[in-house]
Scaffold this motif. Structure first.
Motif, PDB file in Angstrom:
ATOM      1  N   MET A   1       0.824  -1.199   0.000  1.00 16.83           N
ATOM      2  CA  MET A   1       0.000   0.000   0.000  1.00 16.83           C
ATOM      3  C   MET A   1       0.864   1.257   0.000  1.00 16.83           C
ATOM      4  SD  MET A   1      -3.200  -0.829  -0.191  1.00 16.83           S
ATOM      5  CE  MET A   1      -4.150   0.546   0.324  1.00 16.83           C
ATOM      6  N   GLN A   2       2.058   1.145   0.575  1.00 18.01           N
ATOM      7  CA  GLN A   2       2.917   2.327   0.637  1.00 18.01           C
ATOM      8  C   GLN A   2       3.233   2.876  -0.758  1.00 18.01           C
ATOM      9  OE1 GLN A   2       3.600   4.021   3.384  1.00 18.01           O
ATOM     10  NE2 GLN A   2       2.402   2.493   4.488  1.00 18.01           N
ATOM     11  N   LYS A   3       3.395   1.984  -1.752  1.00 20.70           N
ATOM     12  CA  LYS A   3       3.643   2.429  -3.133  1.00 20.70           C
ATOM     13  C   LYS A   3       2.460   3.223  -3.662  1.00 20.70           C
ATOM     14  CE  LYS A   3       6.867  -0.679  -5.342  1.00 20.70           C
ATOM     15  NZ  LYS A   3       7.023  -1.708  -6.368  1.00 20.70           N
ATOM     16  N   LEU A   4       1.264   2.759  -3.355  1.00 23.90           N
ATOM     17  CA  LEU A   4       0.057   3.454  -3.792  1.00 23.90           C
ATOM     18  C   LEU A   4      -0.035   4.834  -3.137  1.00 23.90           C
ATOM     19  CD1 LEU A   4      -2.663   3.563  -5.274  1.00 23.90           C
ATOM     20  CD2 LEU A   4      -3.663   2.396  -3.314  1.00 23.90           C
ATOM     21  N   TYR A   5       0.196   4.893  -1.838  1.00 24.53           N
ATOM     22  CA  TYR A   5       0.152   6.171  -1.123  1.00 24.53           C
ATOM     23  C   TYR A   5       1.176   7.145  -1.703  1.00 24.53           C
ATOM     24  CZ  TYR A   5      -2.335   3.451   2.492  1.00 24.53           C
ATOM     25  OH  TYR A   5      -3.214   2.649   3.173  1.00 24.53           O
ATOM     26  N   LYS A   6       2.361   6.652  -1.982  1.00 20.70           N
ATOM     27  CA  LYS A   6       3.436   7.482  -2.542  1.00 20.70           C
ATOM     28  C   LYS A   6       3.041   7.992  -3.923  1.00 20.70           C
ATOM     29  CE  LYS A   6       7.887   8.757  -2.520  1.00 20.70           C
ATOM     30  NZ  LYS A   6       8.240   9.968  -1.854  1.00 20.70           N
ATOM     31  N   ALA A   7       2.435   7.133  -4.741  1.00 23.01           N
ATOM     32  CA  ALA A   7       2.007   7.535  -6.085  1.00 23.01           C
ATOM     33  C   ALA A   7       0.947   8.634  -6.005  1.00 23.01           C
ATOM     34  CB  ALA A   7       1.472   6.333  -6.855  1.00 23.01           C
ATOM     35  N   ILE A   8       0.019   8.524  -5.074  1.00 26.49           N
ATOM     36  CA  ILE A   8      -1.004   9.564  -4.873  1.00 26.49           C
ATOM     37  C   ILE A   8      -0.330  10.873  -4.498  1.00 26.49           C
ATOM     38  CG2 ILE A   8      -2.910  10.310  -3.380  1.00 26.49           C
ATOM     39  CD1 ILE A   8      -3.723   7.303  -3.214  1.00 26.49           C
ATOM     40  N   GLU A   9       0.598  10.812  -3.551  1.00 27.64           N
ATOM     41  CA  GLU A   9       1.301  12.016  -3.100  1.00 27.64           C
ATOM     42  C   GLU A   9       2.061  12.684  -4.235  1.00 27.64           C
ATOM     43  OE1 GLU A   9       3.724  10.717   0.191  1.00 27.64           O
ATOM     44  OE2 GLU A   9       1.945  10.218   1.393  1.00 27.64           O
ATOM     45  N   GLU A  10       2.768  11.894  -5.035  1.00 30.89           N
ATOM     46  CA  GLU A  10       3.555  12.451  -6.138  1.00 30.89           C
ATOM     47  C   GLU A  10       2.673  13.133  -7.171  1.00 30.89           C
ATOM     48  OE1 GLU A  10       5.981   9.212  -7.542  1.00 30.89           O
ATOM     49  OE2 GLU A  10       7.282   9.315  -5.769  1.00 30.89           O
ATOM     50  N   LYS A  11       1.548  12.514  -7.507  1.00 27.79           N
ATOM     51  CA  LYS A  11       0.625  13.110  -8.490  1.00 27.79           C
ATOM     52  C   LYS A  11       0.092  14.450  -7.990  1.00 27.79           C
ATOM     53  CE  LYS A  11      -1.067  10.890 -12.106  1.00 27.79           C
ATOM     54  NZ  LYS A  11      -0.888  11.307 -13.491  1.00 27.79           N
ATOM     55  N   ILE A  12      -0.320  14.484  -6.733  1.00 32.84           N
ATOM     56  CA  ILE A  12      -0.890  15.711  -6.185  1.00 32.84           C
ATOM     57  C   ILE A  12       0.175  16.797  -6.088  1.00 32.84           C
ATOM     58  CG2 ILE A  12      -1.974  16.762  -4.161  1.00 32.84           C
ATOM     59  CD1 ILE A  12      -3.424  14.047  -3.736  1.00 32.84           C
ATOM     60  N   LYS A  13       1.342  16.466  -5.601  1.00 35.86           N
ATOM     61  CA  LYS A  13       2.425  17.449  -5.483  1.00 35.86           C
ATOM     62  C   LYS A  13       2.830  17.996  -6.843  1.00 35.86           C
ATOM     63  CE  LYS A  13       4.265  15.816  -1.114  1.00 35.86           C
ATOM     64  NZ  LYS A  13       5.333  15.111  -0.412  1.00 35.86           N
ATOM     65  N   SER A  14       2.811  17.148  -7.873  1.00 35.28           N
ATOM     66  CA  SER A  14       3.203  17.606  -9.210  1.00 35.28           C
ATOM     67  C   SER A  14       2.202  18.605  -9.792  1.00 35.28           C
ATOM     68  CB  SER A  14       3.395  16.425 -10.154  1.00 35.28           C
ATOM     69  OG  SER A  14       2.165  15.827 -10.493  1.00 35.28           O
ATOM     70  N   SER A  15       1.009  18.678  -9.211  1.00 36.57           N
ATOM     71  CA  SER A  15       0.016  19.658  -9.671  1.00 36.57           C
ATOM     72  C   SER A  15       0.327  21.061  -9.150  1.00 36.57           C
ATOM     73  CB  SER A  15      -1.391  19.253  -9.208  1.00 36.57           C
ATOM     74  OG  SER A  15      -1.558  19.525  -7.818  1.00 36.57           O
ATOM     75  N   GLY A  16       1.217  21.133  -8.142  1.00 36.35           N
ATOM     76  CA  GLY A  16       1.541  22.420  -7.539  1.00 36.35           C
ATOM     77  C   GLY A  16       0.858  22.666  -6.211  1.00 36.35           C
ATOM     78  N   TYR A  17      -0.003  21.751  -5.800  1.00 42.51           N
ATOM     79  CA  TYR A  17      -0.704  21.899  -4.524  1.00 42.51           C
ATOM     80  C   TYR A  17       0.301  21.767  -3.388  1.00 42.51           C
ATOM     81  CZ  TYR A  17      -3.962  21.057  -0.686  1.00 42.51           C
ATOM     82  OH  TYR A  17      -4.649  21.125   0.508  1.00 42.51           O
ATOM     83  N   THR A  18       0.269  22.724  -2.444  1.00 40.11           N
ATOM     84  CA  THR A  18       1.248  22.743  -1.354  1.00 40.11           C
ATOM     85  C   THR A  18       0.618  22.535   0.014  1.00 40.11           C
ATOM     86  OG1 THR A  18       1.093  25.144  -1.184  1.00 40.11           O
ATOM     87  CG2 THR A  18       2.837  24.250  -2.608  1.00 40.11           C
ATOM     88  N   GLY A  19      -0.690  22.295   0.067  1.00 43.85           N
ATOM     89  CA  GLY A  19      -1.349  22.042   1.341  1.00 43.85           C
ATOM     90  C   GLY A  19      -0.887  20.727   1.943  1.00 43.85           C
ATOM     91  N   PHE A  20      -1.140  20.556   3.244  1.00 37.65           N
ATOM     92  CA  PHE A  20      -0.721  19.323   3.912  1.00 37.65           C
ATOM     93  C   PHE A  20      -1.700  18.201   3.617  1.00 37.65           C
ATOM     94  CE2 PHE A  20      -0.852  16.292   7.390  1.00 37.65           C
ATOM     95  CZ  PHE A  20       0.464  15.880   7.383  1.00 37.65           C
ATOM     96  N   PHE A  21      -1.165  17.040   3.270  1.00 33.88           N
ATOM     97  CA  PHE A  21      -1.954  15.835   3.034  1.00 33.88           C
ATOM     98  C   PHE A  21      -0.985  14.663   2.997  1.00 33.88           C
ATOM     99  CE2 PHE A  21      -0.243  16.828  -1.018  1.00 33.88           C
ATOM    100  CZ  PHE A  21      -0.041  15.607  -1.637  1.00 33.88           C
TER     101      PHE A  21
END
Length: 87
Positions: A1-21
């Motif tokens: 599951m950690q790979k999935l969580y990391k993939a979600i984080e990378e996609k969101i961060k690449s959008s420019g979103y800087t909020g905490f999640f």
């Protein structure tokens, strides 16, 4: 599951979103929202403690789900993350 969580984080961060999640929080949020829903495609909204709104476009199947689009509204900014596209 950690790979999935990391993939979600990378996609969101690449959008420019800087909020905490965290990817785990996003995944669990979706799981909570789709609980007891029938198969189909849904727009699900979740307002975070900081006021940001996450809108999930999710298709639900018998044994899984597909998050295709995540739209995040943060103040006057809007971030659109397409999980069906490769980086």
């Amino acid at each position: 599951m950690q790979k999935l969580y990391k993939a979600i984080e990378e996609k969101i961060k690449s959008s420019g979103y800087t909020g905490f999640f965290t990817g785990e929080e996003v995944y669990n949020d979706i799981c909570d929202e789709i609980e007891d829903k029938e198969n189909g495609t849904y727009l699900l909204m979740s307002k975070k403690e900081n006021g940001d709104v996450f809108t999930y476009n999710v298709s639900i199947f018998d044994d899984n789900f597909n998050l295709s689009i995540l739209k995040i509204n943060s103040g006057d900014e809007e971030f659109i993350i397409n999980f069906d596209e490769e980086n």
